[in-house]
Design an enzyme around this catalytic site. Structure first.
Site, mmCIF file in Angstrom:
data_model
loop_
_atom_site.group_PDB
_atom_site.id
_atom_site.type_symbol
_atom_site.label_atom_id
_atom_site.label_comp_id
_atom_site.label_asym_id
_atom_site.label_seq_id
_atom_site.Cartn_x
_atom_site.Cartn_y
_atom_site.Cartn_z
ATOM 1 N N HIS A 34 -1.603 6.518 4.392
ATOM 2 C CA HIS A 34 -0.300 5.993 4.803
ATOM 3 C C HIS A 34 0.288 6.925 5.870
ATOM 4 O O HIS A 34 1.509 6.991 6.028
ATOM 5 C CB HIS A 34 0.620 5.899 3.584
ATOM 6 C CG HIS A 34 1.800 4.989 3.740
ATOM 7 N ND1 HIS A 34 1.726 3.736 4.297
ATOM 8 C CD2 HIS A 34 3.122 5.163 3.392
ATOM 9 C CE1 HIS A 34 2.919 3.166 4.278
ATOM 10 N NE2 HIS A 34 3.791 4.022 3.756
ATOM 11 N N HIS A 37 6.297 1.042 -4.343
ATOM 12 C CA HIS A 37 6.439 2.464 -4.044
ATOM 13 C C HIS A 37 6.457 3.267 -5.344
ATOM 14 O O HIS A 37 7.339 3.054 -6.185
ATOM 15 C CB HIS A 37 7.713 2.718 -3.237
ATOM 16 C CG HIS A 37 7.700 2.045 -1.898
ATOM 17 N ND1 HIS A 37 7.972 0.704 -1.750
ATOM 18 C CD2 HIS A 37 7.414 2.522 -0.662
ATOM 19 C CE1 HIS A 37 7.868 0.381 -0.461
ATOM 20 N NE2 HIS A 37 7.533 1.462 0.217
ATOM 21 N N ASP A 83 2.866 2.765 -2.149
ATOM 22 C CA ASP A 83 3.033 3.588 -0.954
ATOM 23 C C ASP A 83 3.824 4.864 -1.235
ATOM 24 O O ASP A 83 4.486 4.998 -2.260
ATOM 25 C CB ASP A 83 3.801 2.799 0.118
ATOM 26 C CG ASP A 83 2.998 1.656 0.707
ATOM 27 O OD1 ASP A 83 1.884 1.378 0.221
ATOM 28 O OD2 ASP A 83 3.506 1.029 1.654
ATOM 29 N N TYR A 138 6.229 1.179 7.370
ATOM 30 C CA TYR A 138 7.095 0.107 7.856
ATOM 31 C C TYR A 138 6.291 -1.128 8.292
ATOM 32 O O TYR A 138 6.839 -2.018 8.946
ATOM 33 C CB TYR A 138 7.975 0.589 9.028
ATOM 34 C CG TYR A 138 8.655 1.907 8.767
ATOM 35 C CD1 TYR A 138 9.731 2.003 7.883
ATOM 36 C CD2 TYR A 138 8.198 3.083 9.381
ATOM 37 C CE1 TYR A 138 10.351 3.229 7.631
ATOM 38 C CE2 TYR A 138 8.805 4.310 9.131
ATOM 39 C CZ TYR A 138 9.876 4.380 8.257
ATOM 40 O OH TYR A 138 10.471 5.595 7.998
ATOM 41 N N HIS A 184 4.555 9.658 7.964
ATOM 42 C CA HIS A 184 5.256 8.382 7.777
ATOM 43 C C HIS A 184 6.116 8.003 8.989
ATOM 44 O O HIS A 184 7.291 7.648 8.854
ATOM 45 C CB HIS A 184 6.133 8.435 6.518
ATOM 46 C CG HIS A 184 6.478 7.084 5.950
ATOM 47 N ND1 HIS A 184 7.576 6.358 6.367
ATOM 48 C CD2 HIS A 184 5.886 6.336 4.992
ATOM 49 C CE1 HIS A 184 7.647 5.227 5.686
ATOM 50 N NE2 HIS A 184 6.626 5.183 4.845
#
Length: 254
Positions: A106, A202, A53, A147, A110
């Site tokens: 994504h 990540h 991500d 999240y 964010h």
């Protein structure tokens, strides 16, 4: 003795039913994942889906090189502006796509998507779609919510937009300060058995790119696991991107 016509018709019908060939199971198309439904795990054994991500970022190109050298495929859930403008990483984006890795969404900024209205969610998705079309000529069909927030209008809106929603079943917790050694333990605890895992990592952490990823490549090899994209681990490789031909706008700034 002459049989009644009704009896003859019944015999003919029975004979045609018996003679009918059984359907060929290989001719039945597999149904891919449904849009707007949360997917946490692969649908088949023997695979591991590496999924990263928050990029693209300064380590993206290096990560692609590490994966390519190992013959591994991964999924990149990218944002538009979280770590700088996505267009500033145009070369890395194109490199990852050209190497056969899956490009997925994504969101643009964010956000906590559960706090957004339907129109705001659509804006987050379509802004990033535009960037992907400008950079690789494709719109993704997969996304992972920031999240992992799927509350509110998130799932109904993403369903209407045709997006397959991915979370995870092994969280590396690199975002929570875990070292690569600690992250590795989560994968070991999950184990290589059963249907394959979808990871949460990540690419914005050097330790994830340079230490955890090589360890996972080796762990997968030791356990006879094939490193694949999320779409591949769901038997949906052809459904990784939205159908159609899209026209770039020529935009190259955020």
């Amino acid at each position: 003795m002459m049989l009644p016509e009704t009896v003859i018709a019944g015999l003919l019908l029975a004979s045609s039913v018996v003679a009918a060939p059984a359907p060929d199971p290989t001719s039945i198309c597999k149904r891919g994942p449904s849009p707007g439904v949360v997917i946490q795990k692969c649908s088949k054994p023997g695979v591991l889906a590496l999924a990263y991500d928050d990029g693209p970022y300064q380590y993206t190109s290096q990560l692609v090189d590490i994966l390519d050298k190992a013959g591994a495929k991964a999924t990149f859930f990218w944002t538009g502006t979280l770590y700088g403008c996505i267009y500033n990483q145009a070369a890395a984006v194109k490199k990852a796509y050209a190497s056969g890795h899956q490009i997925a969404s994504h969101t643009w900024t964010h956000p906590h998507m559960g706090t957004l209205s339907e129109s705001q969610i659509r804006s987050e998705m379509t802004k990033l779609e535009e960037a992907f079309v400008n950079l690789i000529g494709k719109k993704p069909a997969y996304m992972r919510p920031p999240y992992l927030d799927t509350s509110g209008a998130v799932l109904p809106t993403l369903k209407s937009m045709g997006y397959k929603v991915i979370t995870d079943d092994v969280d590396s917790q690199d975002w929570n300060g875990k070292t690569p050694d600690q992250s590795a333990q989560f994968f070991q605890q999950a184990g290589p058995g059963g249907n394959g895992h979808i990871s949460l990592m990540h690419e914005t952490y050097a330790s994830t790119v340079q230490t955890l990823t090589p360890w996972l490549i080796n762990w997968a090899k030791q356990n006879n696991l094939k490193l694949v994209t999320v779409a591949e681990c769901l038997d949906d490789a052809k459904g990784a991107y939205q159908a159609g031909t899209f026209t770039p706008t020529g935009k190259n700034t955020c």
